[in-house]
Motif scaffolding. Sequence first.
Motif, PDB file in Angstrom:
ATOM      1  N   ARG B 451     105.768  -2.470 161.098  1.00 58.47           N
ATOM      2  CA  ARG B 451     106.030  -1.191 160.410  1.00 58.47           C
ATOM      3  C   ARG B 451     104.951  -0.163 160.714  1.00 58.47           C
ATOM      4  N   LYS B 452     105.378   1.062 160.926  1.00 59.11           N
ATOM      5  CA  LYS B 452     104.406   2.118 161.248  1.00 59.11           C
ATOM      6  C   LYS B 452     103.983   2.886 159.992  1.00 59.11           C
ATOM      7  N   ALA B 453     104.645   2.608 158.878  1.00 64.15           N
ATOM      8  CA  ALA B 453     104.322   3.307 157.636  1.00 64.15           C
ATOM      9  C   ALA B 453     104.095   2.285 156.525  1.00 64.15           C
ATOM     10  N   VAL B 454     103.298   2.662 155.536  1.00 64.62           N
ATOM     11  CA  VAL B 454     103.101   1.815 154.360  1.00 64.62           C
ATOM     12  C   VAL B 454     104.138   2.216 153.315  1.00 64.62           C
ATOM     13  N   LEU B 455     104.857   1.218 152.805  1.00 58.40           N
ATOM     14  CA  LEU B 455     105.848   1.491 151.754  1.00 58.40           C
ATOM     15  C   LEU B 455     105.232   1.183 150.397  1.00 58.40           C
ATOM     16  N   ILE B 456     105.404   2.102 149.462  1.00 52.32           N
ATOM     17  CA  ILE B 456     104.864   1.920 148.107  1.00 52.32           C
ATOM     18  C   ILE B 456     106.013   2.089 147.115  1.00 52.32           C
ATOM     19  N   ALA B 457     106.183   1.102 146.244  1.00 56.43           N
ATOM     20  CA  ALA B 457     107.301   1.160 145.294  1.00 56.43           C
ATOM     21  C   ALA B 457     106.810   0.935 143.886  1.00 56.43           C
ATOM     22  N   SER B 458     107.601   1.392 142.914  1.00 55.15           N
ATOM     23  CA  SER B 458     107.395   0.949 141.540  1.00 55.15           C
ATOM     24  C   SER B 458     108.752   0.505 141.012  1.00 55.15           C
ATOM     25  N   VAL B 459     108.716  -0.425 140.072  1.00 50.76           N
ATOM     26  CA  VAL B 459     109.953  -0.940 139.491  1.00 50.76           C
ATOM     27  C   VAL B 459     110.010  -0.495 138.038  1.00 50.76           C
ATOM     28  N   CYS B 460     111.116   0.124 137.655  1.00 53.44           N
ATOM     29  CA  CYS B 460     111.298   0.551 136.265  1.00 53.44           C
ATOM     30  C   CYS B 460     112.236  -0.445 135.612  1.00 53.44           C
ATOM     31  N   GLY B 461     111.692  -1.299 134.752  1.00 54.73           N
ATOM     32  CA  GLY B 461     112.540  -2.306 134.114  1.00 54.73           C
ATOM     33  C   GLY B 461     111.711  -3.321 133.363  1.00 54.73           C
ATOM     34  N   THR B 462     112.384  -4.338 132.839  1.00 54.12           N
ATOM     35  CA  THR B 462     111.683  -5.409 132.112  1.00 54.12           C
ATOM     36  C   THR B 462     112.218  -6.759 132.587  1.00 54.12           C
ATOM     37  N   ASP B 463     111.521  -7.802 132.181  1.00 58.21           N
ATOM     38  CA  ASP B 463     111.978  -9.140 132.565  1.00 58.21           C
ATOM     39  C   ASP B 463     113.278  -9.522 131.873  1.00 58.21           C
ATOM     40  N   ALA B 464     113.592  -8.830 130.775  1.00 57.02           N
ATOM     41  CA  ALA B 464     114.843  -9.148 130.074  1.00 57.02           C
ATOM     42  C   ALA B 464     116.045  -8.442 130.712  1.00 57.02           C
ATOM     43  N   ASP B 465     115.798  -7.548 131.658  1.00 55.86           N
ATOM     44  CA  ASP B 465     116.909  -6.888 132.352  1.00 55.86           C
ATOM     45  C   ASP B 465     117.635  -7.899 133.231  1.00 55.86           C
ATOM     46  N   PRO B 466     118.931  -7.646 133.498  1.00 60.57           N
ATOM     47  CA  PRO B 466     119.682  -8.617 134.315  1.00 60.57           C
ATOM     48  C   PRO B 466     119.019  -8.882 135.670  1.00 60.57           C
ATOM     49  N   GLN B 467     118.357  -7.880 136.252  1.00 68.42           N
ATOM     50  CA  GLN B 467     117.764  -8.066 137.590  1.00 68.42           C
ATOM     51  C   GLN B 467     116.358  -8.665 137.515  1.00 68.42           C
ATOM     52  N   SER B 468     115.733  -8.674 136.378  1.00 69.00           N
ATOM     53  CA  SER B 468     114.379  -9.161 136.112  1.00 69.00           C
ATOM     54  C   SER B 468     113.301  -8.375 136.855  1.00 69.00           C
ATOM     55  N   TYR B 469     112.454  -7.732 136.099  1.00 67.64           N
ATOM     56  CA  TYR B 469     111.337  -6.943 136.651  1.00 67.64           C
ATOM     57  C   TYR B 469     110.477  -7.803 137.587  1.00 67.64           C
ATOM     58  N   SER B 470     110.084  -8.988 137.120  1.00 63.77           N
ATOM     59  CA  SER B 470     109.164  -9.823 137.914  1.00 63.77           C
ATOM     60  C   SER B 470     109.801 -10.241 139.232  1.00 63.77           C
ATOM     61  N   ARG B 471     111.093 -10.571 139.172  1.00 68.20           N
ATOM     62  CA  ARG B 471     111.782 -11.024 140.384  1.00 68.20           C
ATOM     63  C   ARG B 471     111.866  -9.873 141.396  1.00 68.20           C
ATOM     64  N   GLN B 472     112.225  -8.697 140.895  1.00 69.23           N
ATOM     65  CA  GLN B 472     112.369  -7.531 141.760  1.00 69.23           C
ATOM     66  C   GLN B 472     111.016  -7.187 142.401  1.00 69.23           C
ATOM     67  N   ARG B 473     109.996  -7.231 141.588  1.00 69.64           N
ATOM     68  CA  ARG B 473     108.644  -6.934 142.039  1.00 69.64           C
ATOM     69  C   ARG B 473     108.203  -7.926 143.112  1.00 69.64           C
ATOM     70  N   GLN B 474     108.498  -9.192 142.859  1.00 72.71           N
ATOM     71  CA  GLN B 474     108.114 -10.253 143.806  1.00 72.71           C
ATOM     72  C   GLN B 474     108.821 -10.073 145.143  1.00 72.71           C
ATOM     73  N   GLU B 475     110.123  -9.765 145.085  1.00 77.18           N
ATOM     74  CA  GLU B 475     110.881  -9.598 146.330  1.00 77.18           C
ATOM     75  C   GLU B 475     110.311  -8.462 147.163  1.00 77.18           C
ATOM     76  N   LEU B 476     109.987  -7.354 146.511  1.00 73.32           N
ATOM     77  CA  LEU B 476     109.427  -6.204 147.226  1.00 73.32           C
ATOM     78  C   LEU B 476     108.057  -6.560 147.801  1.00 73.32           C
ATOM     79  N   SER B 477     107.264  -7.225 146.987  1.00 73.09           N
ATOM     80  CA  SER B 477     105.914  -7.581 147.388  1.00 73.09           C
ATOM     81  C   SER B 477     105.944  -8.583 148.554  1.00 73.09           C
TER      82      SER B 477
END
Lengths: 69, 506
Positions: B451-477
């Motif tokens: 990759r030629k660029a650095v990607l920076i993300a934030s996740v808006c949510g909680t672990d109780a959400d259907p998609q799970s904050y921690s899971r989403q964060r982990q996948e991105l990370s």
Amino acid sequence: MTISTERGDTAPSRAAYRLLSSEIRVINIGLRQFAANLEARKVPVINVDWSPPAVSDPKIGKLLAKLGG
Amino acid sequence: MAALVNRVRHAFYMDSVALMRISAKVSSAAGVKAAALMIGSTANKNLLRNADLLHADSEDAGANDLIVAVRADDDGAAVEAVKTAETLLDAAGANVGKASEWQPKSLESAIREFPGANLALISVPGEFAAVEAHRAINNGLNVLLFSDNVPLAEEIELKKEARSRGVLMMGPDCGTAIVGGVPLGFANAVPAGGIGIVAASGTGLQEVSTLLARNGEGISHGIGVGGRDLKQAVGGITMLMAIDALDRDPATRHIVVISKPPEPAVAKLILDRVEKSPKTFTICFLGVDQLEVPRNASLVGDLRSAAEHALAGKGIGWTGRPDPLALAARIEPGRERLQGFFSGGTLCAETQVFCKRAGLAVASNVPIPGVEKAGGARPDKAHLLLDLGEDEFTVGRPHPMIDPALRDRMVIEACDDANTGVILLDAVIGFGAAANPAEALIAQLPPANARKAVLIASVCGTDADPQSYSRQRQELSDAGIVVAPSNAHAAEIAIALVAAIRAKRP
């Protein structure tokens, strides 16, 4: 345009508190997914099988709505 | 030669999200340039006409008809795509039939069948929304009006009517609310607690409520009032009623008010009301860092500060924050451009606030005061922050929170842009949002080391959400994306990274 100065702790505003202090019972009109999300959380909800009104002129529709039609 | 094919299904209705999902599938078929499935309302026919998707034969279609429109490289591809759309429509229609029991056809019959109903959640197309909202208010129901494109004059009339009947009229264009712990529209699963939120900004409410939740604080109610409530013409009718209601609510200990900067006269109305309250307030008029507020209130200019103030001053930190200099080492000199792609409009605005504070000149399609409007002849090195939930990106296409395909494509293109070194994005999860906003993007990204660029993300949510904050964060990370603990942190590190890349200039 003037700004409304009717504000403060009026009777209608006190009435709005009723919503916050009651069990939520939802009538969903439109996106079915919203009703499904509520059902999944066991929130009482009924979905209206909505389709565009036969009278598509919004002015006539509004008049009918006011008349309870 | 390009071919346009329309097929009209008479007396056929399906909701817009279901139709847009099918549109998205058809649009990606081989040879298809553009596709849309829409009911034949006047507004939709205008949209189709402007997109060169309306065939003369469809001009007579009405709001009870469905138009399947495809523009493709040739007749064969167009006809094939229309066939695909029809198959998908039949399949979706059959599923609906199976899953649902009898359903009332109108609001009035729903009220008869469902005694004690107290809230109408309305998300029909904008041109029909006000009529349904009038019906609901006349029947004593509170309203959450999710629909957009409701004229301002209608909004004012609806809100005055609601006030006179003592019901709350949340919206229009109100994406989210949490009432008595129940998430409505796009909302997150947050714990119950003592903080009440009143917001004229959907993702503002989501970001603050989830930051509070992830830092151990709960929400009593989150009331969305619609983005225009604090305009002078509306005069904050719903916000004032919501503050009244939260004032009376024993579960609410502290109240957070979130809005774009209101017009001064409306700000005064709100602050005068706040002053009368026995409770304490956080006032977040996004980007406003200086304004006199009552003694029981504190002013903050961004969403993270709003959450921190509501947490009684507890700072929201970032353990393991990467060093911008180390990140800059991955970027070739000259790639100094920052591009941000947001599904949350308020998250885009908050990022602009941080850029403005840091003196970083950015442009946006939805600029905050003091930021340049994107578009026109601009140098292709200019920093750009886009709100992809704006109409220009959502015609005939689902909102990026529901389907981030367009966002993904723009991020991939930005990765290839010779000037771009920093890419910002948000992942807004929760009820109604995409099942996994990270998945398709990650699948399309080049490997982290290429990759030629650095990607920076934030996740808006909680672990109780259907998609799970921690899971989403982990996948991105795991995919080599820097994941910040809030949108504000993401903005700050992006700005620091731009500065660090600039410092590498020979």
